[in-house]
Motif scaffolding. Structure first.
Motif, short mmCIF file in Angstrom:
data_model
loop_
_atom_site.label_atom_id
_atom_site.label_comp_id
_atom_site.label_asym_id
_atom_site.label_seq_id
_atom_site.Cartn_x
_atom_site.Cartn_y
_atom_site.Cartn_z
N LEU A 215 -18.92 28.18 17.73
CA LEU A 215 -20.31 28.78 18.01
C LEU A 215 -19.71 30.19 18.77
CD1 LEU A 215 -21.99 25.63 18.98
CD2 LEU A 215 -22.22 26.77 16.94
N ARG A 216 -20.58 31.27 18.57
CA ARG A 216 -20.53 32.35 19.19
C ARG A 216 -21.40 32.45 20.70
NH1 ARG A 216 -23.46 35.40 16.31
NH2 ARG A 216 -25.32 35.10 17.45
N ASP A 217 -22.51 31.70 20.78
CA ASP A 217 -23.21 31.61 21.98
C ASP A 217 -24.32 30.63 22.02
OD1 ASP A 217 -25.22 32.71 20.44
OD2 ASP A 217 -24.42 34.68 20.60
N ARG A 218 -24.89 30.51 22.96
CA ARG A 218 -26.12 29.43 22.99
C ARG A 218 -27.01 29.60 21.72
NH1 ARG A 218 -25.76 27.58 28.49
NH2 ARG A 218 -27.35 25.99 28.50
N VAL A 219 -27.28 30.87 21.53
CA VAL A 219 -28.14 30.94 20.19
C VAL A 219 -27.79 30.01 18.90
CG1 VAL A 219 -29.15 32.58 18.45
CG2 VAL A 219 -29.15 33.53 21.00
N GLN A 220 -26.52 30.27 18.77
CA GLN A 220 -26.08 29.50 17.61
C GLN A 220 -25.97 28.12 17.97
OE1 GLN A 220 -21.96 31.03 16.50
NE2 GLN A 220 -23.23 32.63 14.86
N ALA A 221 -25.73 27.54 19.35
CA ALA A 221 -25.78 26.26 19.43
C ALA A 221 -27.35 25.68 19.54
CB ALA A 221 -25.44 26.13 21.04
N VAL A 222 -28.22 26.42 19.52
CA VAL A 222 -29.60 26.07 19.27
C VAL A 222 -29.99 25.63 17.99
CG1 VAL A 222 -31.92 26.42 19.70
CG2 VAL A 222 -30.55 26.91 21.38
N ILE A 223 -29.51 26.83 17.16
CA ILE A 223 -29.73 26.74 15.80
C ILE A 223 -28.98 25.57 15.19
CG2 ILE A 223 -29.11 27.96 13.50
CD1 ILE A 223 -29.74 30.90 15.20
N LEU A 224 -27.92 25.24 15.56
CA LEU A 224 -26.87 24.33 15.01
C LEU A 224 -27.80 23.00 15.32
CD1 LEU A 224 -24.42 22.89 13.53
CD2 LEU A 224 -23.31 23.15 15.63
N GLY A 225 -27.99 22.82 16.62
CA GLY A 225 -28.89 21.76 16.91
C GLY A 225 -29.92 21.49 16.32
N TYR A 226 -30.67 22.59 16.05
CA TYR A 226 -32.09 22.33 15.05
C TYR A 226 -31.42 21.84 13.66
CZ TYR A 226 -35.80 23.78 12.27
OH TYR A 226 -36.84 23.93 11.26
#
Length: 241
Positions: A215-226
């Motif tokens: 993951l690059r950053d928190r944005v990608q973490a949120v998208i993955l979590g979704y």
């Protein structure tokens, strides 16, 4: 230029892509009075923006999301694609500009590789701060914005495919818990408080999660979590098999 933190020994190079002349001029005037940011190119649409970015090799691109022809989402996808980058491994960071909070295109732009988004009427100090943060390799998504992002897409966009929990099998139970809290918009401080951990331990867990899941950053973490079903109206995290 690398894809990580920007050296403090030179100015941050910015390209502004927006179909409104007045906005491009306004952004240029804002950056001209700073000591550490310079505008190295402008474009009025996505296609021209991609060409300008390839020619000037900036650190940050301010990208309007709604433009005629190639929109900001597609332009971001081209700019953030390593296969489309003729300049080597360094990829410019993209900061999406939108007129409306949580514009319908924002989610697609974040998935395409943008590092965050700003409203076009953002205060000058916040704009400058966002450019500096993005140039340093971080994402511009405060916990409050992350929460609104989650709520918006839970309400309006169903998960496109069944949760792909297999990707999360590389995580420990504790790391999965941390990722779930990130996906719910918790800040590091809130995670530390909820899990009774030190701030340093939380940062260590997050670093390992990002490394394991690429993951690059928190944005990608949120998208993955979704997309993996970690974010839902059920407050309990998914069971592990």
């Amino acid at each position: 230029m690398t894809d990580g933190s920007l050296s403090t020994s030179r100015r941050i190079r910015v390209v502004v892509v927006d179909d409104q002349d007045l906005l491009r001029t306004a952004f240029r005037m804002i950056f001209e009075v700073t000591d550490d940011i310079e505008v190295v190119g402008e474009a009025a649409d996505g296609k021209e923006g991609v060409a300008v970015v390839r020619r000037t090799r900036p650190d940050v691109v301010l990208m309007d999301v709604r433009m005629p022809g190639m929109d900001g989402v597609e332009a971001t996808r081209h700019i953030r694609s390593k296969s489309a980058d003729p300049c080597g491994p360094g990829l410019p960071k993209v900061l999406i500009l939108t007129t409306f909070d949580l514009d319908e295109y924002v989610y697609d732009a974040l998935r395409a590789g943008a590092s965050g988004f700003l409203l076009k009427d953002t205060l000058t100090d916040d704009l400058l701060s966002a450019v500096r943060v993005v140039a340093s390799g971080e994402a511009v998504t405060s916990p409050s914005i992350t929460r609104r992002l989650i709520t918006h897409f839970l309400d309006q966009a169903p998960v496109a495919a069944p949760p792909q929990l297999d990707r999360l099998n590389v995580l420990t139970a504790r790391e999965l818990e941390v990722l779930t809290l990130i996906a719910r918009g918790r800040s590091n401080t809130e995670i530390a408080q909820e899990m009774y951990l030190s701030a340093g331990t939380v940062r260590t867990h997050i670093g390992r999660i990002f490394a394991k899941l690429q993951l690059r950053d928190r944005v990608q973490a949120v998208i993955l979590g979704y997309e993996c079903g970690l974010v839902s109206r059920d407050p309990q995290p998914p069971a592990r098999g």
